[in-house]
Write an enzyme that holds these catalytic residues in place. Structure first.
Site, mmCIF file in Angstrom:
data_model
loop_
_atom_site.group_PDB
_atom_site.id
_atom_site.type_symbol
_atom_site.label_atom_id
_atom_site.label_comp_id
_atom_site.label_asym_id
_atom_site.label_seq_id
_atom_site.Cartn_x
_atom_site.Cartn_y
_atom_site.Cartn_z
ATOM 1 N N ARG A 58 0.875 -1.102 -0.198
ATOM 2 C CA ARG A 58 -0.028 0.023 -0.048
ATOM 3 C C ARG A 58 0.741 1.523 0.073
ATOM 4 O O ARG A 58 0.617 2.233 -0.675
ATOM 5 C CB ARG A 58 -0.947 -0.220 1.200
ATOM 6 C CG ARG A 58 -1.670 1.345 1.305
ATOM 7 C CD ARG A 58 -3.048 1.141 2.514
ATOM 8 N NE ARG A 58 -2.661 0.310 3.616
ATOM 9 C CZ ARG A 58 -2.060 0.656 4.585
ATOM 10 N NH1 ARG A 58 -1.474 1.900 4.449
ATOM 11 N NH2 ARG A 58 -1.779 -0.289 5.623
ATOM 12 N N TYR A 110 -16.787 16.350 -14.914
ATOM 13 C CA TYR A 110 -17.354 14.930 -14.724
ATOM 14 C C TYR A 110 -18.209 14.957 -13.676
ATOM 15 O O TYR A 110 -18.336 15.194 -12.515
ATOM 16 C CB TYR A 110 -16.313 14.046 -14.614
ATOM 17 C CG TYR A 110 -16.593 12.472 -14.304
ATOM 18 C CD1 TYR A 110 -17.515 12.076 -15.255
ATOM 19 C CD2 TYR A 110 -16.143 11.936 -13.286
ATOM 20 C CE1 TYR A 110 -17.874 10.710 -15.036
ATOM 21 C CE2 TYR A 110 -16.549 10.855 -12.727
ATOM 22 C CZ TYR A 110 -17.406 9.953 -13.964
ATOM 23 O OH TYR A 110 -17.584 8.646 -13.705
ATOM 24 N N ASP A 182 -7.854 18.498 -14.713
ATOM 25 C CA ASP A 182 -8.140 17.111 -14.980
ATOM 26 C C ASP A 182 -7.871 16.844 -16.658
ATOM 27 O O ASP A 182 -8.527 17.494 -17.336
ATOM 28 C CB ASP A 182 -9.657 16.688 -14.681
ATOM 29 C CG ASP A 182 -10.036 15.357 -14.859
ATOM 30 O OD1 ASP A 182 -9.306 14.628 -15.742
ATOM 31 O OD2 ASP A 182 -10.674 14.694 -14.235
ATOM 32 N N LYS A 207 -8.779 5.858 -18.783
ATOM 33 C CA LYS A 207 -9.217 6.289 -20.205
ATOM 34 C C LYS A 207 -8.107 6.066 -21.310
ATOM 35 O O LYS A 207 -7.605 4.936 -21.451
ATOM 36 C CB LYS A 207 -9.735 7.647 -20.206
ATOM 37 C CG LYS A 207 -10.864 7.866 -19.004
ATOM 38 C CD LYS A 207 -12.233 7.145 -19.212
ATOM 39 C CE LYS A 207 -13.253 7.025 -18.258
ATOM 40 N NZ LYS A 207 -13.275 7.689 -16.998
HETATM 41 N N1 PLP Z 1 -12.405 12.617 -14.777
HETATM 42 C C1 PLP Z 1 -12.993 12.240 -15.994
HETATM 43 C C2 PLP Z 1 -12.640 13.475 -16.762
HETATM 44 C C3 PLP Z 1 -13.597 11.340 -16.429
HETATM 45 O O1 PLP Z 1 -14.172 11.181 -17.665
HETATM 46 C C4 PLP Z 1 -13.821 10.144 -15.281
HETATM 47 C C5 PLP Z 1 -14.434 9.066 -15.551
HETATM 48 O O2 PLP Z 1 -15.334 8.959 -16.377
HETATM 49 C C6 PLP Z 1 -12.925 10.469 -14.109
HETATM 50 C C7 PLP Z 1 -12.425 11.544 -13.866
HETATM 51 C C8 PLP Z 1 -12.977 9.434 -13.022
HETATM 52 O O3 PLP Z 1 -12.412 8.435 -13.409
HETATM 53 P P1 PLP Z 1 -12.572 6.953 -12.796
HETATM 54 O O4 PLP Z 1 -13.904 6.413 -13.590
HETATM 55 O O5 PLP Z 1 -11.263 6.334 -13.216
HETATM 56 O O6 PLP Z 1 -12.652 6.925 -11.380
#
Ligand code: PLP
Length: 394
Positions: A58, A110, A182, A207
């Protein structure tokens, strides 16, 4: 911006080279070229408290360390931390804050980020404002004396709006706040927020960086040693860390990130142009189109325009639902960034949790369709969409 303008470290090579090599030296003992999957929870100590850099997985794991070094390098940053999901990484940034602090976030972040902010952290007396971050005056007006963090995505989801990272970072710093970006949609191959002044870059590795829709993971990258130390503290204390197999998969993904992104961008550009001229389509949201309201900013801030696009059909909710259900090559699914093309209807899928009226106010209409353009032959993608339009629309 072009790839030649990205802040490459000449000593280590350009981003295509570093994607393959950064953080990954052949294994010293065996010569294994690929970073091994260190499936071990604990590590032998040579004496009490005398370990060889790893004591418990961890806290640290060699496969994860290789991934963290690779991601930091790709983002042009000093320090990387990997997490069990994108949300776990975002949560770690929120861990920096204290009750009474205010966060200023983009209005179209998101949905999961919105949920974490409003439904989890408001209970801990953090305050949130969601504003149109393409409007710098609106952002300035929303700053409060207790604003500690400005949180943005760019391009945004699903309307592909482009935020000015350098301007937002300057604005945050003038008010002694941090700016976190992000970078999931753009990836470090197309956009490097730290170089533009951001303090933290966040990723859903699920992604494009993973790239094959076969894992869930997240990451934070920063240049600031104090921030990194705190991220490491929360990473270990909260324990939302990725397992070594997932780290290995992301490392395999980042090796081909540049070639995949080139094709994602090429296919998305071709589809956006075709859709733009299509009689069934009233609007196309793609930063690469000259008609996009922030096209010039995107051209300056990004090396290319990405693989995500949305379009507006002249259609009812039901007809648009029928279109997204009628494709063969595009798969009906949420998520994005994999080699395969995905299609979805935000109103009934990714953004269904937003009340209908607020959704329409935000421009998320019933006829809106979002696609993650994959690596298939673009002619097959075009033919597939055309045939879905023929099937579903009068
Ligand atoms: N940020 C964006 C732009 C996303 O599209 C997503 C998920 O779709 C996330 C963060 C969250 O990521 P995760 O699904 O890996 O927790």
């Amino acid at each position: 911006m072009t790839h030649d303008d990205t802040p490459d470290d000449a000593a280590d090579g350009r981003i295509e080279t570093r994607a393959i090599h950064a953080g990954q030296d052949p294994d010293e003992e065996t010569g294994a070229i690929m970073t091994p999957i260190y499936a071990s929870s604990t590590y032998v100590q040579d004496g009490p408290g005398d370990h060889r850099g790893y004591e418990y997985s961890r806290t640290g794991n060699p496969t994860r360390s290789a991934l963290e070094a690779n991601l930091a390098d790709l983002e042009g940053g000093e320090y990387g931390r990997a997490f069990a999901s994108g949300m776990a990484g975002i949560n770690t940034v929120l861990n920096l804050l204290e009750s009474g602090d205010h966060v200023l976030a983009g209005e179209d972040v998101y949905g999961g980020t919105h949920r974490l902010f409003e439904q989890v952290y408001e209970d801990y007396d953090l305050e949130f404002s969601f504003v149109d971050t393409t409007d710098l005056e609106a952002v300035e007006a929303a700053v409060r004396p207790n604003t500690e963090l400005v949180w943005v995505e760019t391009p945004t989801n699903p309307l592909l709006r482009v935020n000015d990272i350098a301007a937002l970072a300057d604005l945050a710093h003038e008010h002694d706040a941090l700016c976190a970006v992000d970078n999931t949609f753009a990836t470090p191959y197309l956009q490097q927020p730290l170089d533009l002044g951001a303090d933290v870059v966040s990723h859903s590795l699920t992604k494009y960086l993973g790239g094959h829709s076969d894992l869930v993971a997240g990451a934070l990258v920063t240049d600031d040693p104090d921030l990194d130390e705190r991220f490491g503290f929360y990473q270990n204390s909260v324990g939302a860390t990725p397992g070594p197999f997932d780290c290995f998969l992301v490392l395999r993904g980042t090796k081909t990130l540049p070639v995949r992104m080139d094709r994602h961008c090429e296919n998305a550009r071709a589809l956006a142009r075709w859709l733009d001229d299509h009689p069934d389509v009233s609007d196309v949201y793609y930063p690469g189109l000259e008609s996009h309201p922030q096209h010039d900013l995107a051209a300056e801030q990004m090396a290319d325009f990405g693989g995500m696009l949305s379009f507006e059909l002249d259609a009812s909710l039901e007809e648009a639902a029928e279109v997204v259900s009628s494709t063969d090559v595009f798969t009906l699914a949420e998520s994005l960034g994999g080699v395969e093309s995905l299609i979805e209807q935000p109103a009934t899928m990714t953004h269904a949790a937003i009340p209908a009226e607020r959704r329409r106010e935000a421009g998320l209409t019933d006829g809106l369709v979002r696609v993650s353009v994959g690596l298939e032959h673009v002619d097959d993608l075009r033919t597939d969409l055309e045939s879905a339009f023929d099937t579903a629309l009068e």
